[in-house]
Design an enzyme around this catalytic site. Structure first.
Site, PDB file in Angstrom:
ATOM      1  N   LYS A 124       0.860  -1.182   0.000  1.00 20.57           N
ATOM      2  CA  LYS A 124       0.000   0.000   0.000  1.00 20.57           C
ATOM      3  C   LYS A 124       0.891   1.226   0.000  1.00 20.57           C
ATOM      4  CE  LYS A 124      -4.040   2.086   2.130  1.00 20.57           C
ATOM      5  NZ  LYS A 124      -3.559   3.456   2.063  1.00 20.57           N
ATOM      6  N   GLU A 181      -1.234   4.767  -8.089  1.00 25.97           N
ATOM      7  CA  GLU A 181      -0.752   5.744  -7.134  1.00 25.97           C
ATOM      8  C   GLU A 181       0.414   6.532  -7.749  1.00 25.97           C
ATOM      9  OE1 GLU A 181      -2.679   5.321  -4.517  1.00 25.97           O
ATOM     10  OE2 GLU A 181      -1.693   6.259  -2.797  1.00 25.97           O
ATOM     11  N   CYS A 412      12.841  38.108  17.352  1.00 34.35           N
ATOM     12  CA  CYS A 412      13.777  37.144  16.786  1.00 34.35           C
ATOM     13  C   CYS A 412      14.707  36.611  17.881  1.00 34.35           C
ATOM     14  CB  CYS A 412      14.598  37.819  15.687  1.00 34.35           C
ATOM     15  SG  CYS A 412      15.896  36.767  15.030  1.00 34.35           S
ATOM     16  N   CYS A 415      18.317  38.186  17.127  1.00 31.79           N
ATOM     17  CA  CYS A 415      18.656  39.610  17.082  1.00 31.79           C
ATOM     18  C   CYS A 415      17.609  40.484  17.759  1.00 31.79           C
ATOM     19  CB  CYS A 415      18.860  40.060  15.634  1.00 31.79           C
ATOM     20  SG  CYS A 415      17.341  40.109  14.691  1.00 31.79           S
ATOM     21  N   CYS A 436      20.580  40.553  11.002  1.00 32.28           N
ATOM     22  CA  CYS A 436      20.345  39.368  11.829  1.00 32.28           C
ATOM     23  C   CYS A 436      21.414  38.315  11.494  1.00 32.28           C
ATOM     24  CB  CYS A 436      18.941  38.841  11.552  1.00 32.28           C
ATOM     25  SG  CYS A 436      18.536  37.359  12.483  1.00 32.28           S
TER      26      CYS A 436
HETATM   27  S1  IVH Z   1      -6.938  -0.531  -4.119  1.00 33.01           S
HETATM   28  C1  IVH Z   1     -11.347  -0.120  -4.679  1.00 33.01           C
HETATM   29  N1  IVH Z   1      -4.345  -0.961  -3.948  1.00 33.01           N
HETATM   30  O1  IVH Z   1      -5.079   3.445  -0.649  1.00 33.01           O
HETATM   31  C2  IVH Z   1      -9.909  -0.331  -4.370  1.00 33.01           C
HETATM   32  N2  IVH Z   1      -5.215   1.086  -3.115  1.00 33.01           N
HETATM   33  O2  IVH Z   1      -7.316   3.693   1.375  1.00 33.01           O
HETATM   34  C3  IVH Z   1      -9.243   0.922  -3.991  1.00 33.01           C
HETATM   35  N3  IVH Z   1      -3.526   2.617  -2.246  1.00 33.01           N
HETATM   36  O3  IVH Z   1      -7.287   5.543  -2.359  1.00 33.01           O
HETATM   37  C4  IVH Z   1      -7.832   0.947  -3.876  1.00 33.01           C
HETATM   38  N4  IVH Z   1      -1.781   1.342  -2.657  1.00 33.01           N
HETATM   39  O4  IVH Z   1      -4.818   5.671  -2.923  1.00 33.01           O
HETATM   40  C5  IVH Z   1      -5.353  -0.100  -3.695  1.00 33.01           C
HETATM   41  N5  IVH Z   1      -2.071  -1.435  -3.876  1.00 33.01           N
HETATM   42  C6  IVH Z   1      -3.083  -0.593  -3.642  1.00 33.01           C
HETATM   43  C7  IVH Z   1      -2.877   0.680  -3.054  1.00 33.01           C
HETATM   44  C8  IVH Z   1      -3.982   1.480  -2.800  1.00 33.01           C
HETATM   45  C9  IVH Z   1      -2.199   2.512  -2.180  1.00 33.01           C
HETATM   46  C10 IVH Z   1      -4.303   3.767  -1.755  1.00 33.01           C
HETATM   47  C11 IVH Z   1      -5.235   4.358  -2.755  1.00 33.01           C
HETATM   48  C12 IVH Z   1      -6.595   4.351  -2.116  1.00 33.01           C
HETATM   49  C13 IVH Z   1      -6.265   4.202  -0.671  1.00 33.01           C
HETATM   50  C14 IVH Z   1      -7.359   3.467   0.030  1.00 33.01           C
END
Ligand code: IVH
Length: 685
Positions: A124, A181, A412, A415, A436
């Site tokens: 993620k 992302e 500051c 100074c 300063c």
């Molecule tokens: S799936 C419907 N996969 O996490 C599925 N999200 O809290 C939606 N994100 O808005 C997202 N890595 O910005 C998915 N491997 C990943 C992700 C991911 C980051 C973010 C994404 C989403 C948020 C959800």
């Protein structure tokens, strides 16, 4: 076929070559961004781009939106249009423990009692979610998530993001939506913040904020410089396979870098993946905040459906941010080169993510207010973006009875000058620009730095001593330093003082654009200084320019224009400029010696000219090559990038170039490469 041959090129042949080049470059992007196995060097890649750009300059009607030359950006967007998402962009439910992961599975089991399924696990990424639209394989639109129902159309900004294919490889659905992302690598984030601090702009808190801020920029040329990246995690289109791990493989084949994906897995294997990356996350070049676990089958996803906020078939397993609890002992205030006051939390030392933390940034005074900090206070500190520790909150229930609220400094700390606030900006600054100490020393440090006057061996420590001894206060003072002055400072190697004085005097040859940068005008970084020097080739013309004149330079905004104008409106600054001029610093562009910046059209290119050219002298062409960043060389060798061929060119050079496979181009093609024509001095028009 050789574009650079002298024979006239038919439009059909040009169209064919453009098509081939776009294909070829897309293939190299794929090798680089998806497979991480580049097959050609950067300069070979640049050569392909240069050839494509030259062709597009010559045949503008053949320029296409999916051309990789469009990645440098260009357009200014005043306001991003709002676009509705066909399918809402949902968020995810969170899990914080293995137990919650099993509960997630249980919830689905209740809905589908007699079904078996697998999962995929993905990192993620802590970035910004976007949606991309492809029609017949061409990138046509990109949007932010916005409120989930509709977002901003930021197509021109997204075109500049490396890794987002502008056209797809292989076979693909006619209509394709891809989500993923956008992110910034930690190194690029740190570099960006260093550059921002150099010109007195507030640093971003973490790579995620920096990414979000970059995607909102109105000037896509600026976005192109931010080195954003993209990883895909979702695709929707006709005829995709049922298993998501196969969809991810398709995404890769089409040319998308994808988020790290594993599976199909059962939950115990998912757990292992989660544990593995919790341990290894710091070895990644970017930030992750957890693992996303998804049911692998698209048919089952349909069956499970969504709640109004999140899909039932996916969950985000969130890692605990690395936090620690400690005592806030004091708040100190640092004064930067541009006078900005940064509060710093002084902490009782505590171990956090493998290091001992004693201080944490509080960014600006508003942050102290927001956190309602008292002294002393028990606070939670966190490694934000795993780089800079920050105070995330106080624990008021543990606050000692006699703790005192923190009030913003009125004066500051260095100074004692009363602080001020600028309209529309958070934070306070010390207006005592001239006296300063940290501002004066910071300015001197900037002046002597490598990208400015490049005065070597004159570091912060020495400048501080010189300042304390009353020897140096202004830039011009540096030039009256004698080696005896320096000898009075302890700890020097014997020859050092003489050497430093020599270095100071040698710096008089520094080109005008770098002098302009060295002055340390707020918001005037290296690239801005270069552009300003191009538009106003002498400091006199710049000093006479109005704010509107300056703002008229392409990509220079009103803030920069105002800052430059204010700088030269200050009589003391004008006096200093005059002193520097008398000392012999360069206050105008000297055409023959312009030091190229790395991003000029011919930067890093070796060019040779042969033959004659009606109406233009050889010298003018050489000067033109140098002004645009190229190097003029004396003979044909393997290292030569272009041979510019005129009338009655010598056959030896041509043959040799032919043998070595060096592109031969006409003067018109060179001009197309550069993007501006040569203006001959004696031209009568
Ligand atoms: S799936 C419907 N996969 O996490 C599925 N999200 O809290 C939606 N994100 O808005 C997202 N890595 O910005 C998915 N491997 C990943 C992700 C991911 C980051 C973010 C994404 C989403 C948020 C959800």
């Amino acid at each position: 076929m050789d574009l650079f041959s002298q024979s006239p090129l038919s439009i059909e042949a040009a169209a064919k070559r453009i098509e081939d080049l776009i294909q070829e470059i897309a293939e190299h992007d794929y090798l680089y961004y998806v497979l991480a196995q580049p097959r050609i060097s950067d300069s070979e890649y640049d050569r392909l781009i240069a050839e494509l750009r030259a062709l597009e300059e010559r045949f503008p009607e053949l320029r296409r939106p999916d051309s990789p030359t469009q990645r440098v950006g260009g357009g200014i967007t005043k306001e991003f249009p709002t676009v509705a998402h066909k399918r809402p962009m949902l968020s995810l439910d969170n899990a914080y423990s293995p137990a919650e992961l099993y509960e997630f599975e249980q919830r689905m089991r209740r809905l589908l009692p007699s079904t078996q399924w697998d999962y995929i696990a993905q990192l993620k990424i802590d970035g910004v979610a976007i949606r991309l639209q492809y029609e017949n394989g061409i990138f046509v639109q990109g949007a932010t998530r916005g409120d989930g129902q509709q977002g901003d159309d930021i197509t021109s900004n997204l075109r500049t993001v490396r890794g987002i294919p502008l056209r797809l490889r292989g076979s693909f659905p006619a209509e394709l939506e891809v989500r993923g992302e956008v992110l910034m690598y930690r190194v690029d984030f740190l570099r960006l913040n260093r550059e921002r601090e150099e010109v007195g702009e507030a640093p971003f808190m973490n790579p995620r904020n920096a990414t979000a801020g970059s995607l909102k920029l109105q000037d896509s040329t600026e976005v192109a410089k931010r080195r954003l990246r993209f990883f895909a995690y979702f695709a929707e289109g006709e005829g995709l396979p049922d298993a998501d791990h196969e969809v991810m493989a398709r995404l890769q084949e089409w040319g998308f870098p994808i988020v790290h994906t594993a599976g199909p897995y059962r939950l115990p294997q998912v757990e292992e993946y989660i544990t593995l990356w919790e341990r290894e996350r710091r070895s990644l070049p970017y930030d992750i905040d957890g693992v996303v676990v998804k049911v692998n089958s698209r048919a089952l996803r349909e069956a499970l459906g969504n709640t109004n906020k999140a899909p039932r078939w996916a969950i985000a397993y969130k890692y605990q941010p690395e936090q620690a609890i400690t005592v806030l002992v004091d708040i100190t205030y640092q004064v930067g080169r541009t006078g900005f006051i940064t509060p710093v939390a002084e902490l009782k030392p505590v171990k956090l993510a493998g290091t001992t933390v004693k201080r944490a940034s509080l960014y600006n005074y508003d942050e102290i207010e927001r956190l309602d900090l008292h002294l002393p206070d028990v606070v939670v500190v966190e490694k934000s973006g795993e780089i800079i520790p920050k105070v995330v909150r106080a624990l008021p229930e543990q606050r000692p009875k006699d703790a005192k609220p923190v009030f913003p400094p009125q004066v500051c700390p260095e100074c004692s000058t009363p602080l001020q606030q600028r309209a529309g900006e958070v934070g306070r600054y010390c207006p005592n620009y001239r006296h300063c100490p940290p501002q004066v020393i910071g300015r001197l440090e900037h002046f002597v730095s490598r990208k400015a006057m490049n005065i070597q061996s004159l570091g912060e420590k020495i400048l501080r001593r010189l300042y304390q001894k009353g020897l140096v206060k202004t830039f011009s003072d540096l030039y009256s330093l004698k080696s005896e002055d320096l000898k009075s400072i302890e700890g020097f190697a014997e020859k050092m003082p003489t050497k430093i004085v020599q270095n100071i005097h040698a710096s008089k040859e520094t080109p005008y654009e770098r002098v302009l940068y060295a002055l340390g005008i707020r918001h005037v970084g290296e690239a801005v200084a270069y552009k300003v020097a191009e538009a106003f080739p002498s400091i006199d013309s710049l000093m006479e320019a109005s704010e509107e004149d300056i703002a008229g330079i392409p990509t220079i905004g009103p803030t920069i224009a105002r800052s430059i104008k204010a700088y030269f409106d200050d009589p003391e600054n004008r006096v200093e400029v005059e002193k520097l001029r008398e000392i012999g610093l360069q206050m105008a562009r000297r055409h023959r010696e312009v030091k190229p910046l790395a991003n000029l059209p011919l930067s890093g290119k070796k060019v040779l000219v042969t033959g004659t050219f009606p109406g233009v002298s050889r010298e003018e062409i050489i000067q033109y090559i140098k002004e645009n960043g190229g190097e003029y060389v004396s003979g044909v060798s393997r290292n030569l990038d272009f041979l510019v061929v005129g009338e009655a060119a010598g056959p030896t050079k041509l043959e040799k170039a032919q043998k070595l496979g060096i592109p031969q181009i006409t003067l018109q093609e060179l001009e197309a490469l550069v993007g501006v024509p040569i203006t001959p001095k004696e031209s009568e028009s």
